[in-house]
Design an enzyme around this catalytic site. Structure first.
Site, PDB file in Angstrom:
ATOM      1  N   GLU A   1       3.664 -17.384 -16.985  1.00 28.22           N
ATOM      2  CA  GLU A   1       4.966 -16.841 -17.083  1.00 28.22           C
ATOM      3  C   GLU A   1       5.788 -16.288 -18.379  1.00 28.22           C
ATOM      4  O   GLU A   1       6.897 -16.684 -18.864  1.00 28.22           O
ATOM      5  CB  GLU A   1       5.930 -17.950 -16.803  1.00 28.22           C
ATOM      6  CG  GLU A   1       5.561 -18.653 -15.073  1.00 28.22           C
ATOM      7  CD  GLU A   1       6.527 -19.428 -14.722  1.00 28.22           C
ATOM      8  OE1 GLU A   1       6.999 -19.325 -13.450  1.00 28.22           O
ATOM      9  OE2 GLU A   1       6.993 -20.386 -15.344  1.00 28.22           O
ATOM     10  N   LEU A   2       4.626 -15.648 -19.037  1.00 31.15           N
ATOM     11  CA  LEU A   2       5.388 -14.932 -20.440  1.00 31.15           C
ATOM     12  C   LEU A   2       6.157 -13.667 -19.945  1.00 31.15           C
ATOM     13  O   LEU A   2       5.681 -12.965 -19.358  1.00 31.15           O
ATOM     14  CB  LEU A   2       4.245 -14.804 -21.281  1.00 31.15           C
ATOM     15  CG  LEU A   2       4.527 -13.854 -22.918  1.00 31.15           C
ATOM     16  CD1 LEU A   2       5.679 -14.773 -23.522  1.00 31.15           C
ATOM     17  CD2 LEU A   2       3.375 -13.430 -23.372  1.00 31.15           C
TER      18      LEU A   2
END
Ligand SMILES: *[C@@H]1O[C@H](CO)[C@@H](O)[C@H](O)[C@H]1NC(C)=O
Ligand SMILES: *[C@@H]1O[C@H](CO)[C@@H](O)[C@H](O)[C@H]1NC(C)=O
Ligand SMILES: *[C@@H]1O[C@H](CO)[C@@H](O)[C@H](O)[C@H]1NC(C)=O
Ligand SMILES: *[C@@H]1O[C@H](CO)[C@@H](O)[C@H](O)[C@H]1NC(C)=O
Ligand SMILES: *[C@@H]1O[C@H](CO)[C@@H](O)[C@H](O)[C@H]1NC(C)=O
Ligand SMILES: *[C@@H]1O[C@H](CO)[C@@H](O)[C@H](O)[C@H]1NC(C)=O
Ligand SMILES: *[C@@H]1O[C@H](CO)[C@@H](O)[C@H](O)[C@H]1NC(C)=O
Ligand SMILES: *[C@@H]1O[C@H](CO)[C@@H](O)[C@H](O)[C@H]1NC(C)=O
Length: 609
Positions: A378-379
């Site tokens: 989830e960057l």
């Protein structure tokens, strides 16, 4: 194994019989119906009649595992059965002795009179007045010497198979290749016994028993998030115990996140001083050591994850110069949930921080595990817009920076003798290339496992549609009256619905894969993300649902004896029984079915076909 319902005639008989309830199901199992009683003085031996004690003046080593070795330095004595035996060092003999202690305590202390598994007002207990045939010996044989890797294995490095026989004459033979296999067999042994309601009699009604068993998957895990909520060490140790009863062998501790940093780093004490929820909500190096050693003694490898470069905003509280987007709003422009915060991706100070962190942490972890997880889920690309060294959210700019970041950190992990694990976005969304021994943890479902194994990666499957245990219990964000309320109503969470054990049990991590792809699936982990889970509800949410995944991972989704998918009809009575055992051994597992069902015939609680 629970008998199939072949005819209506057999139903009433089956209903009165105890269920031979081994969980997870062994690969092969046969039983009889003779009763044998277990006495606390049963003679337990390990590799021959007697077991080596290390003389206090000798340095510890394993040589006396095999029979016939030079014994002059050793004092001989039978393996003593003592309650609560704690291994004083992590040697094969000590690990086995502690396993024997736990198994026998699991039988003698549980007070498991299985009335919940039988119709009321029926006779199902053995008649004590007929006299007792006693179990005489428990002979444990380990056929190979353990290796250092036995206690900190990469997937596949330890042979967990075992054979267990109980003769009608009262001799128990447990054979395994490794001491970990011995532990697995001892857990099975425990599950053969009940306590008699008259008091101090313990019996198995299943003699003779013959079991051959081995795991289908090498990696059978639970992921515990200790950053959204902190879990005291005692809760983690209890979870390790329950995992061992389920023959699960990996505890993945997601130890930090943007919300809190409970991990004490002696070289940088400010990180947890500023980042923990409270000074009491921290893990000291001694706590970490304790947790890992506790796991080793139970065949549960405890490994840690520091999620990065996203999910690390909390470092901003002690090192603000390293982090962008900490706690920014609206959070959804910068991350998946508040508070946001990511490492600057092109910053030498971040690298220096990580060098110091890894130099401090990894040498302490490495004696007890082969793995370290560097996160990577989830960057959000927007974060680097705020990074004065980058000011961009374009993939072309960010991808090479992330590649360099992963290369550097994984080199450090490998230097410490550990194998890196990452979340699936690193290779699949960011196209980061990594050495083929890198393990990728998959969670997004769809074709991810197929794509990853197709690329040659080893995979741990945590498909959120099946194995996320936090899901389906509603929102934890609050929604203001008006538009937000309307948007959020009826406040389902993102991965609704809740994963019932039957859904968890239906999932095959190797579904739709070719044989070559399937061979790269190391196993799986159920995930306990802890936004709304803490010590008060951990057990009820984890168990027995993790047990369902545990059986898929140990026994395989396909029953090798029938070639068919394992059925919840076969599983439910065994899980009902195993749940009772877990509760009596101190884990507050949820019930599987109401007592009417556990006491009934299976067909009374079936949806009509
Ligand atoms: C094995 O145990 C079951 C009870 O679960 C019993 O019904 C069955 O008769 C036993 N098998 C034999 C061959 O005795
Ligand atoms: C268990 O039994 C099988 C079949 O007899 C045998 O091949 C295997 O070596 C045995 N395992 C151990 C650890 O003795
Ligand atoms: C990035 O921020 C913009 C607003 O500046 C927003 O429209 C966009 O959805 C954000 N991207 C992501 C992936 O959140
Ligand atoms: C990363 O930092 C280096 C050294 O400061 C600089 O030369 C380079 O342009 C930066 N890269 C990006 C994409 O900003
Ligand atoms: C990048 O930023 C621009 C401008 O804020 C925004 O419109 C776009 O959605 C962002 N791209 C991503 C991938 O977030
Ligand atoms: C990764 O590769 C895919 C397919 O070639 C492409 O669509 C995607 O944009 C790439 N992602 C990045 C971050 O470069
Ligand atoms: C297997 O493929 C079917 C059909 O494409 C799909 O519905 C199912 O979700 C897949 N299963 C897994 C575990 O990927
Ligand atoms: C097992 O179940 C899956 C999913 O329901 C199905 O695709 C598969 O064909 C079944 N396998 C067998 C051997 O019945």
């Amino acid at each position: 194994m629970y008998p199939p319902l072949v005819s209506c005639l057999s139903l009433s008989l089956i209903a009165l019989q105890p269920v031979a309830a081994i969980w997870p199901a062994p690969q092969s199992f046969t039983n009889g119906s003779s009763v044998l009683y277990l006495h606390q003085n049963i003679e337990v031996t390990y590799n021959g009649a007697f077991v080596c004690w290390f003389s206090p003046s000798e340095s510890p080593h394993h040589v006396c595992l095999e029979e016939g070795l030079n014994t002059e330095h050793f004092v001989y004595q039978q393996i003593p059965y003592t309650y609560g035996y704690v291994p004083y060092q992590l040697t094969s003999k000590e690990v086995v002795q502690a396993g024997v202690s736990r198994a026998l305590a699991g039988i003698f202390n549980s007070q498991f009179v299985p009335w919940k598994l039988h119709k009321p007002n029926t006779q199902w207990e053995p008649d004590l007045s007929k006299g007792q045939n006693w179990l005489k010996t428990l002979q444990i044989t380990q056929t190979s010497e353990d290796q250092p890797s036995t206690f900190k294995p990469l997937a596949g490095e330890v042979d967990e198979s075992y054979n267990l026989t109980v003769s009608t004459e009262g001799d128990v033979k447990l054979a395994a290749v490794s001491s970990i296999g011995v532990l697995r067999g001892l857990e099975t042994f425990t599950q053969l016994f009940y306590q008699h309601s008259a008091g101090t009699f313990w019996y198995t009604p299943y003699a003779p028993v013959s079991i051959q068993d081995a795991p289908k998957f090498q990696h059978r895990g639970v992921m515990l998030d200790t950053a959204r909520h902190f879990f005291p060490v005692s809760d983690i140790l209890r979870t390790i115990d329950a995992m061992a009863w389920n023959k699960m062998n990996r505890l993945h501790v997601h130890v930090t996140d943007s919300q809190s940093w409970p991990l004490v780093l002696p070289s940088m004490p400010e990180v947890s001083e500023k980042g923990a929820y409270h000074p009491s909500q921290t893990y000291s190096p001694a706590d970490i050591d304790n947790i890992q050693k506790y796991g080793v003694a139970r065949g549960v490898e405890v490994y840690f994850e520091i999620d990065m470069p996203g999910h690390i905003g909390v470092v901003s509280l002690s090192h603000p110069e390293l982090i962008v987007a900490y706690n920014l709003q609206p959070y959804y422009w910068w991350c998946a949930q508040p508070p946001c915060g990511a490492f600057k991706l092109n910053n030498t100070a971040v690298d220096a921080f990580l060098e110091k962190l890894f130099d401090d942490l990894l040498p302490r972890l490495a004696p007890y595990t082969a793995y370290f997880h560097t996160g990577g889920d989830e960057l959000n690309k927007n974060d680097s817009m705020l990074d004065e060294g980058i000011r961009s959210n374009s993939s072309e700019v960010l991808q090479p920076l992330l590649q360099k970041f992963i290369d550097l950190q994984h080199a450090r992990v490998r230097e410490a003798g550990l194998t890196p694990i990452v979340w699936e976005e690193i290779p699949l969304e960011w196209n980061v290339t990594m050495a083929p021994d890198t393990v990728v943890q998959s969670w997004l479902g769809g074709n991810s496992v197929k794509t990853l194994t197709g690329k040659g990666f080893k995979v741990i499957d945590s498909n959120y549609n099946f194995w996320y245990l936090d899901c389906g219990r509603g929102q934890w964000l609050n929604w203001a009256n008006g538009a937000a309320f309307q948007l959020g109503y009826p406040f389902n969470d993102w991965c609704n619905p809740a994963k019932n054990w039957r859904l968890i049990y239906s999932h095959d991590p190797t579904a739709n894969l070719t044989a070559n792809e399937a061979a790269l699936v190391l196993g799986g982990e159920v995930a306990v993300w802890s936004e709304t889970i803490d010590a008060a509800n951990l057990d009820t949410l984890l168990w027995p649902r993790a047990s369902a995944a545990g059986e898929v991972l140990w026994s395989g989704r396909i029953d090798s004896q029938t070639g068919q998918n394992r059925s919840q009809m076969d599983a439910a009575p065994r899980l009902n029984e195993f749940r009772e055992r877990m509760v009596l051994r101190g884990v507050r597992s949820s019930p599987v079915q109401m007592t009417f069902c556990t006491q009934g015939s299976p067909e009374e609680c079936e949806y009509p076909a």
